[in-house]
Design an enzyme around this catalytic site. Structure first.
Site, PDB file in Angstrom:
ATOM      1  N   CYS A  56       0.860  -1.178   0.000  1.00 51.23           N
ATOM      2  CA  CYS A  56       0.000   0.000   0.000  1.00 51.23           C
ATOM      3  C   CYS A  56       0.898   1.231   0.000  1.00 51.23           C
ATOM      4  O   CYS A  56       1.982   1.208   0.585  1.00 51.23           O
ATOM      5  CB  CYS A  56      -0.884  -0.005   1.246  1.00 51.23           C
ATOM      6  SG  CYS A  56      -1.976   1.423   1.328  1.00 51.23           S
ATOM      7  N   HIS A  96      -5.165  -0.001   5.132  1.00 55.69           N
ATOM      8  CA  HIS A  96      -6.046   1.172   5.233  1.00 55.69           C
ATOM      9  C   HIS A  96      -6.662   1.308   6.620  1.00 55.69           C
ATOM     10  O   HIS A  96      -7.638   2.047   6.800  1.00 55.69           O
ATOM     11  CB  HIS A  96      -7.135   1.157   4.154  1.00 55.69           C
ATOM     12  CG  HIS A  96      -6.597   1.424   2.782  1.00 55.69           C
ATOM     13  ND1 HIS A  96      -7.397   1.596   1.679  1.00 55.69           N
ATOM     14  CD2 HIS A  96      -5.327   1.561   2.329  1.00 55.69           C
ATOM     15  CE1 HIS A  96      -6.650   1.827   0.606  1.00 55.69           C
ATOM     16  NE2 HIS A  96      -5.386   1.799   0.986  1.00 55.69           N
ATOM     17  N   TYR A 141      -7.021   7.016   6.188  1.00 57.77           N
ATOM     18  CA  TYR A 141      -8.342   6.414   6.011  1.00 57.77           C
ATOM     19  C   TYR A 141      -9.143   6.350   7.305  1.00 57.77           C
ATOM     20  O   TYR A 141     -10.365   6.159   7.274  1.00 57.77           O
ATOM     21  CB  TYR A 141      -8.214   5.006   5.411  1.00 57.77           C
ATOM     22  CG  TYR A 141      -7.908   5.030   3.934  1.00 57.77           C
ATOM     23  CD1 TYR A 141      -8.922   5.081   2.991  1.00 57.77           C
ATOM     24  CD2 TYR A 141      -6.588   5.022   3.469  1.00 57.77           C
ATOM     25  CE1 TYR A 141      -8.649   5.115   1.629  1.00 57.77           C
ATOM     26  CE2 TYR A 141      -6.302   5.063   2.115  1.00 57.77           C
ATOM     27  CZ  TYR A 141      -7.332   5.105   1.200  1.00 57.77           C
ATOM     28  OH  TYR A 141      -7.052   5.149  -0.143  1.00 57.77           O
TER      29      TYR A 141
END
Length: 468
Positions: free
Chosen positions: A173, A203, A257
């Site tokens: 990520c 996230h 997030y």
């Protein structure tokens, strides 16, 4: 790994991110003895593959390298004897993402690519495809490493390990990368002077930081993050500041997030305002994507254009290249990856995937111990991870009851009749990519369920799957 002529494969080769991947390989030319790069896509992605593939060939040529860059729709030929396989595809392309955002928005819910109802459906569409790819790899390149940055990256990595039974996988990520690139200068340091420790799931992670004298500087960074600074925030996330008192209590830095969970009210309001203007993030990205491919068509362009950073996934591809170089060279680099927990986060089962700081080398990812979370973070993390396990099982089995369970668990979806309605409409909207739910979808259609959002309903006529 001792190959002196590497074969690298990218599935979803027609992606707008491919130039960053090629740039990353070129940057590491001394570390990676590359012979062949295979860019793979599917029939509906042929045009994009040709455009971005020609650009990749120009980039390699401009760098004075003799690497062979192959463009193909034949995944089996590409995977044969591959050393590293990276995956960067979106099942259903951007029209699918528009539906993931707009259908929940229609009912007043957050519409987001990897969170809430949209994130669940991205997993439902992607898990069967990634498991097919793993089955091919078992036959054609059983010693290869799979580097996944197809979202939702953590859930896809979980599916690969738990249902694909494939151990040679690392999920990536760009969010931790962006934090580590942007935070050090806030406190007048460079990254090599700091020690970072990340833990959580993709996230949905937190991190702490220490300086070269061993002093923890997490709170110092938090102080600097307030005000006008949105250091490390991905371009796709609206910048609502966290509550400082909450961060002071947790003494950790949450990822961007977390705004969807810690500031759900404000994030929902912003998303719905964009929806009303016909400017959901997916619709904005569609526009950026068209502009990027217009640039890529230029026969003179042989470098990654700066506009790619606006796309929202900056540094993903470079992280993939670094993971490949670290495994091949046994570099033992610190990276934040989705990998098997193995006790690094004792609040979660050791045999499931977490996103943690790890040492990346010939043995793959060796996770670093993070330790227990406080009750608030532990509660969030256990809920979110167990929801992921339910989502992945539903994606594999096509069990509608499990899909409803996942919707009921998700903190961004109020449980009840509306949640079921959103689930049903998303199933119908994405029916071309959800063979595992085929019987239930037919029953819903027979019962007269229809997609209410007009844009999503029109897009549901479109049936195509290619790279992002």
């Amino acid at each position: 790994m001792s190959h002196d002529a590497l074969k690298l494969v990218t599935i979803g080769g027609g992606s707008s991110y491919t130039p960053e991947l090629i740039e990353g390989y070129i940057k590491r030319r001394e570390q990676l003895p590359i012979k062949e790069i295979w860019l793979v896509d599917i029939e509906a992605g042929m045009e994009k593959l040709k455009i971005v593939g020609a650009m990749a060939q120009r980039m390699v040529k401009a760098a004075g390298l003799d690497w062979e860059v192959h463009l193909t729709l034949d995944r089996q030929a590409a995977l044969k004897d591959a050393d590293f396989v990276s995956t960067q595809f979106r099942v259903g392309r951007l029209p699918a993402r528009i539906k993931d955002e707009r259908i929940p928005n229609y009912y007043g819910l957050i519409g987001q690519e990897t969170n809430g109802a949209g994130g669940i459906f991205k997993a439902f569409r992607t898990v069967p495809v990634i498991l097919d790819i793993v089955a091919d790899m078992k036959r054609l390149c059983p010693q290869a490493w799979l580097i996944n940055f197809t979202n939702p990256s953590g859930m896809i990595t979980e599916a690969i390990r738990t249902y694909g039974h494939w151990d040679r996988v690392i999920g990536l990520c760009n969010v931790p990368v962006m934090a580590m690139l942007s935070e050090p200068e806030l406190i007048g340091k460079t990254l090599d002077q700091l020690t970072y420790k990340f833990a959580g799931i993709d996230h949905f992670h937190w991190h702490r930081v220490w300086d070269e004298s061993g002093q923890e500087v997490t709170m110092t960074i938090i102080d600097k993050l307030f005000g006008d600074n949105d250091a490390g925030l991905p371009t796709n996330i609206f910048d609502v500041p966290f509550f400082k008192d909450q961060l002071a209590a947790m003494r950790m830095i949450p990822c961007g997030y977390h705004r969807y969970y810690y500031r759900q009210e404000e994030m929902t309001a912003h998303g719905l305002a964009e929806y009303r203007e016909n400017k959901t993030r997916a619709q904005q990205v569609t526009q950026i994507e068209e502009e990027l491919f217009e640039l890529y068509r230029d026969p003179e362009l042989d470098y990654k254009p700066k506009q790619l950073a606006e796309r929202g996934g900056a540094h993903y591809s470079d992280a993939a290249c670094e993971a490949i170089a670290s495994i091949y060279r046994d570099k033992k680099t610190h990276m934040v990856v989705s990998t098997l927990n193995q006790g690094s986060v004792p609040d979660l089962p050791s045999d499931h995937v977490v996103e943690v700081s790890a040492q990346i080398g010939a043995a793959g990812a060796v996770p670093m111990a993070f330790g227990h979370f406080q009750p608030a973070e532990r509660g969030w993390l256990q809920l979110m991870k167990n929801m992921e396990l339910v989502i992945v099982e539903a994606a594999v089995t096509g069990d509608y009851g499990l899909a409803l369970q996942a919707f009921t668990m998700n903190p961004l979806i109020p449980s009840g009749a509306t949640a079921k309605r959103v689930l049903d409409e998303l199933l119908i909207a994405h029916q071309a990519y959800l063979p595992q739910f085929a019987d239930k979808i037919q029953a819903l259609i027979a019962a007269g369920i229809m997609v209410q959002d007009t844009v999503a309903a029109e897009l549901s006529e479109v049936t195509q799957v290619v790279s992002d």
